[in-house]
Design a protein around this motif. Structure first.
Motif, PDB file in Angstrom:
ATOM      1  N   PRO A  39       5.198  82.902   8.840  1.00 51.89           N
ATOM      2  CA  PRO A  39       4.938  84.337   8.994  1.00 51.89           C
ATOM      3  C   PRO A  39       3.617  84.604   9.707  1.00 51.89           C
ATOM      4  O   PRO A  39       2.661  83.839   9.583  1.00 51.89           O
ATOM      5  N   ASN A  40       3.603  85.692  10.474  1.00 49.02           N
ATOM      6  CA  ASN A  40       2.413  86.138  11.203  1.00 49.02           C
ATOM      7  C   ASN A  40       2.091  85.256  12.407  1.00 49.02           C
ATOM      8  O   ASN A  40       0.965  85.250  12.893  1.00 49.02           O
ATOM      9  N   CYS A  41       3.094  84.509  12.873  1.00 45.33           N
ATOM     10  CA  CYS A  41       2.902  83.667  14.059  1.00 45.33           C
ATOM     11  C   CYS A  41       3.741  84.131  15.245  1.00 45.33           C
ATOM     12  O   CYS A  41       3.812  83.437  16.254  1.00 45.33           O
ATOM     13  N   GLY A  42       4.396  85.280  15.129  1.00 40.40           N
ATOM     14  CA  GLY A  42       5.158  85.798  16.262  1.00 40.40           C
ATOM     15  C   GLY A  42       6.661  85.676  16.108  1.00 40.40           C
ATOM     16  O   GLY A  42       7.371  85.541  17.109  1.00 40.40           O
ATOM     17  N   THR A  43       7.154  85.759  14.880  1.00 41.68           N
ATOM     18  CA  THR A  43       8.595  85.656  14.652  1.00 41.68           C
ATOM     19  C   THR A  43       9.365  86.707  15.441  1.00 41.68           C
ATOM     20  O   THR A  43      10.432  86.430  16.006  1.00 41.68           O
ATOM     21  N   GLY A  44       8.836  87.926  15.496  1.00 42.02           N
ATOM     22  CA  GLY A  44       9.528  89.005  16.188  1.00 42.02           C
ATOM     23  C   GLY A  44       9.685  88.760  17.673  1.00 42.02           C
ATOM     24  O   GLY A  44      10.598  89.300  18.307  1.00 42.02           O
ATOM     25  N   ARG A  45       8.811  87.925  18.239  1.00 45.96           N
ATOM     26  CA  ARG A  45       8.912  87.620  19.666  1.00 45.96           C
ATOM     27  C   ARG A  45       9.901  86.486  19.925  1.00 45.96           C
ATOM     28  O   ARG A  45      10.517  86.423  20.989  1.00 45.96           O
ATOM     29  N   LEU A  46      10.061  85.584  18.964  1.00 43.38           N
ATOM     30  CA  LEU A  46      10.929  84.415  19.157  1.00 43.38           C
ATOM     31  C   LEU A  46      12.355  84.644  18.679  1.00 43.38           C
ATOM     32  O   LEU A  46      13.317  84.313  19.376  1.00 43.38           O
ATOM     33  N   GLU A 215       1.877  80.446  24.364  1.00 42.39           N
ATOM     34  CA  GLU A 215       2.787  80.149  25.470  1.00 42.39           C
ATOM     35  C   GLU A 215       4.004  81.063  25.436  1.00 42.39           C
ATOM     36  O   GLU A 215       4.501  81.501  26.478  1.00 42.39           O
ATOM     37  N   LEU A 216       4.491  81.353  24.234  1.00 37.98           N
ATOM     38  CA  LEU A 216       5.645  82.237  24.086  1.00 37.98           C
ATOM     39  C   LEU A 216       5.352  83.605  24.682  1.00 37.98           C
ATOM     40  O   LEU A 216       6.222  84.242  25.272  1.00 37.98           O
ATOM     41  N   PRO A 220       7.037  82.632  28.678  1.00 39.98           N
ATOM     42  CA  PRO A 220       8.229  82.385  27.851  1.00 39.98           C
ATOM     43  C   PRO A 220       9.319  81.611  28.564  1.00 39.98           C
ATOM     44  O   PRO A 220      10.000  80.792  27.945  1.00 39.98           O
ATOM     45  N   ARG A 221       9.504  81.846  29.842  1.00 43.63           N
ATOM     46  CA  ARG A 221      10.579  81.147  30.554  1.00 43.63           C
ATOM     47  C   ARG A 221      10.356  79.644  30.511  1.00 43.63           C
ATOM     48  O   ARG A 221      11.285  78.875  30.204  1.00 43.63           O
ATOM     49  N   GLN A 222       9.155  79.204  30.829  1.00 42.61           N
ATOM     50  CA  GLN A 222       8.852  77.780  30.785  1.00 42.61           C
ATOM     51  C   GLN A 222       9.074  77.220  29.397  1.00 42.61           C
ATOM     52  O   GLN A 222       9.635  76.129  29.230  1.00 42.61           O
ATOM     53  N   LEU A 223       8.646  77.965  28.378  1.00 45.15           N
ATOM     54  CA  LEU A 223       8.799  77.495  27.003  1.00 45.15           C
ATOM     55  C   LEU A 223      10.273  77.351  26.629  1.00 45.15           C
ATOM     56  O   LEU A 223      10.680  76.334  26.062  1.00 45.15           O
ATOM     57  N   TYR A 224      11.088  78.364  26.947  1.00 43.47           N
ATOM     58  CA  TYR A 224      12.496  78.301  26.552  1.00 43.47           C
ATOM     59  C   TYR A 224      13.238  77.184  27.282  1.00 43.47           C
ATOM     60  O   TYR A 224      14.075  76.499  26.679  1.00 43.47           O
ATOM     61  N   LEU A 225      12.951  76.978  28.552  1.00 42.44           N
ATOM     62  CA  LEU A 225      13.604  75.890  29.271  1.00 42.44           C
ATOM     63  C   LEU A 225      13.218  74.535  28.684  1.00 42.44           C
ATOM     64  O   LEU A 225      14.061  73.640  28.534  1.00 42.44           O
ATOM     65  N   ARG A 226      11.940  74.394  28.331  1.00 42.99           N
ATOM     66  CA  ARG A 226      11.488  73.135  27.720  1.00 42.99           C
ATOM     67  C   ARG A 226      12.119  72.953  26.343  1.00 42.99           C
ATOM     68  O   ARG A 226      12.552  71.853  25.987  1.00 42.99           O
ATOM     69  N   GLU A 244      20.417  85.417  35.006  1.00 41.42           N
ATOM     70  CA  GLU A 244      19.969  86.744  34.589  1.00 41.42           C
ATOM     71  C   GLU A 244      20.211  86.987  33.104  1.00 41.42           C
ATOM     72  O   GLU A 244      19.498  87.773  32.464  1.00 41.42           O
ATOM     73  N   MET A 245      21.196  86.312  32.538  1.00 42.43           N
ATOM     74  CA  MET A 245      21.460  86.488  31.115  1.00 42.43           C
ATOM     75  C   MET A 245      20.424  85.754  30.270  1.00 42.43           C
ATOM     76  O   MET A 245      20.051  86.212  29.194  1.00 42.43           O
ATOM     77  N   LEU A 246      19.993  84.586  30.758  1.00 44.01           N
ATOM     78  CA  LEU A 246      18.910  83.893  30.071  1.00 44.01           C
ATOM     79  C   LEU A 246      17.655  84.748  30.092  1.00 44.01           C
ATOM     80  O   LEU A 246      16.944  84.868  29.094  1.00 44.01           O
ATOM     81  N   GLU A 247      17.391  85.372  31.234  1.00 44.61           N
ATOM     82  CA  GLU A 247      16.233  86.258  31.335  1.00 44.61           C
ATOM     83  C   GLU A 247      16.365  87.436  30.372  1.00 44.61           C
ATOM     84  O   GLU A 247      15.384  87.870  29.757  1.00 44.61           O
ATOM     85  N   TYR A 248      17.580  87.949  30.248  1.00 53.66           N
ATOM     86  CA  TYR A 248      17.802  89.060  29.322  1.00 53.66           C
ATOM     87  C   TYR A 248      17.507  88.636  27.883  1.00 53.66           C
ATOM     88  O   TYR A 248      16.853  89.361  27.131  1.00 53.66           O
ATOM     89  N   ALA A 249      17.987  87.458  27.506  1.00 49.52           N
ATOM     90  CA  ALA A 249      17.735  86.975  26.151  1.00 49.52           C
ATOM     91  C   ALA A 249      16.240  86.856  25.889  1.00 49.52           C
ATOM     92  O   ALA A 249      15.743  87.251  24.829  1.00 49.52           O
ATOM     93  N   ILE A 250      15.501  86.330  26.856  1.00 48.64           N
ATOM     94  CA  ILE A 250      14.052  86.192  26.701  1.00 48.64           C
ATOM     95  C   ILE A 250      13.396  87.556  26.577  1.00 48.64           C
ATOM     96  O   ILE A 250      12.465  87.748  25.791  1.00 48.64           O
ATOM     97  N   SER A 251      13.899  88.541  27.317  1.00 48.43           N
ATOM     98  CA  SER A 251      13.286  89.872  27.302  1.00 48.43           C
ATOM     99  C   SER A 251      13.397  90.552  25.949  1.00 48.43           C
ATOM    100  O   SER A 251      12.638  91.470  25.641  1.00 48.43           O
ATOM    101  N   LEU A 252      14.340  90.109  25.121  1.00 42.47           N
ATOM    102  CA  LEU A 252      14.520  90.738  23.810  1.00 42.47           C
ATOM    103  C   LEU A 252      13.300  90.552  22.908  1.00 42.47           C
ATOM    104  O   LEU A 252      13.127  91.280  21.942  1.00 42.47           O
TER     105      LEU A 252
END
Length: 320
Positions: A39-46, A215-216, A220-226, A244-252
């Motif tokens: 908690p408090n480490c960015g769960t809402g972003r990931l 990094e997230l 974020p793109r680099q992180l998710y691909l890795r 574009e769908m991967l980008e959409y998922a990251i944008s959430l």
């Protein structure tokens, strides 16, 4: 290897255009996956992005409550209504419950845990692939401090709230534990030194992929691909999900998306509910600890976590 039909875009994130057809894709690695979200480490972003991406792949997820809200388990844990300091027995009871829940995960399943789980317990889960989210421990403790005072636990921590912020942070560095008024929830914020050491220890195990909030947020793109490559499911993403769908998922996970456009990043010290109502948001920035650490607080933090910050790469020395 498992083979299946993959729907490239989950219904929950469906764009206005007609859905693309089903495609056949190879699901490379069926090792169970655990996302450890302190908690408090960015769960809402990931979490929104991860949930959507794994939904693309039809990865299965068991339904189980967190051990910290399991009433039968919580009733057996001796914990005060509010206590300050470290309570190892409480931590061990919750850690053991998480371990026993995950040790029964079947192949091709995934789950997450939104709780502090010790690196030692994660090390025992070497039959899983674990993605462990962490952040600068100084930002973590500032976020956790405001979460307790502004969020769901505000009524329990009247004593902490009554202190000037400098004294409150110094007290909070030592850790807390609490039991909800109804007795059906036990929560613990370990001492800052324990949290920082835990984050550093994530990096010592080959079945754990540590990912930082920093990094997230910034790349974020680099992180998710890795992350997808490490999990062994990147082939499915590239075959079955258009770019574009991967980008959409990251944008959430963007702050603006999470806040429903109602709040500006970096403007509020107080917590507020996300647009989905499933998580809390505050500032969403990096380095906010500088706005809260007085010289006295900073010196105490150096004593407690100075070496861990160097080990994690957040500092080069103790001159900060």
């Amino acid at each position: 290897m498992l083979f299946r039909s993959v729907l490239p875009f989950a219904a929950s994130g469906q764009p206005p255009d007609a859905p693309p057809p089903l495609v056949n894709a190879e699901l490379g690695d069926d090792t169970p996956i655990v996302f450890c979200l302190t908690p408090n480490c960015g769960t809402g972003r990931l979490s929104p992005s991860v949930n959507t991406i794994l939904g693309f792949l039809e990865k299965r997820r068991p339904r189980r409550p967190s051990p910290s809200v399991n009433r039968r388990l919580v009733a057996s844990i001796e914990a005060p209504k509010v206590g300050y300091g470290y309570f190892p027995a409480v931590r061990q009871a919750l850690d053991d419950a998480h371990f026993h829940a995950f040790e029964r995960m079947d192949l091709d399943y995934w789950d997450d845990v939104h709780d502090f789980v010790s690196a030692g317990t994660l090390a025992r889960l070497d039959f899983c692939k674990i993605v462990a989210l962490y952040r600068d421990p100084r930002d973590y403790v500032v976020s956790a401090y405001h979460w307790l005072l502004d969020g769901y636990h505000s009524g329990l921590y009247a004593e902490l709230a009554a202190l000037p912020k400098e004294q409150g942070l110094l007290k909070f560095f030592e850790g807390t534990v609490s039991r909800s008024p109804m007795g059906d929830l036990v929560g613990q914020v370990p001492p800052l030194s324990v949290v920082a050491r835990n984050f550093a220890d994530y990096h010592k195990h080959t079945h754990i992929l540590p990912i930082s909030y920093e990094e997230l947020r910034t790349n974020p793109r680099q992180l998710y691909l890795r992350m997808l490559a490490w999990l062994g499911i990147d082939k499915v993403i590239f075959k079955g999900v258009p770019e574009e769908m991967l980008e959409y998922a990251i944008s959430l996970g963007d702050f603006s998306k999470q806040s429903g456009g109602q709040h500006s990043e970096g403007k509020s010290d107080a917590y507020f509910s996300s647009a989905s109502g499933f998580t809390g948001l505050r500032k969403g920035i990096v380095g906010d600890w500088r706005n809260h650490f007085t010289p006295k607080v900073k010196e105490r933090a150096k004593e407690l976590i100075g070496e861990a910050l160097i080990e994690l790469g957040y500092e080069k020395d103790l001159d900060w």
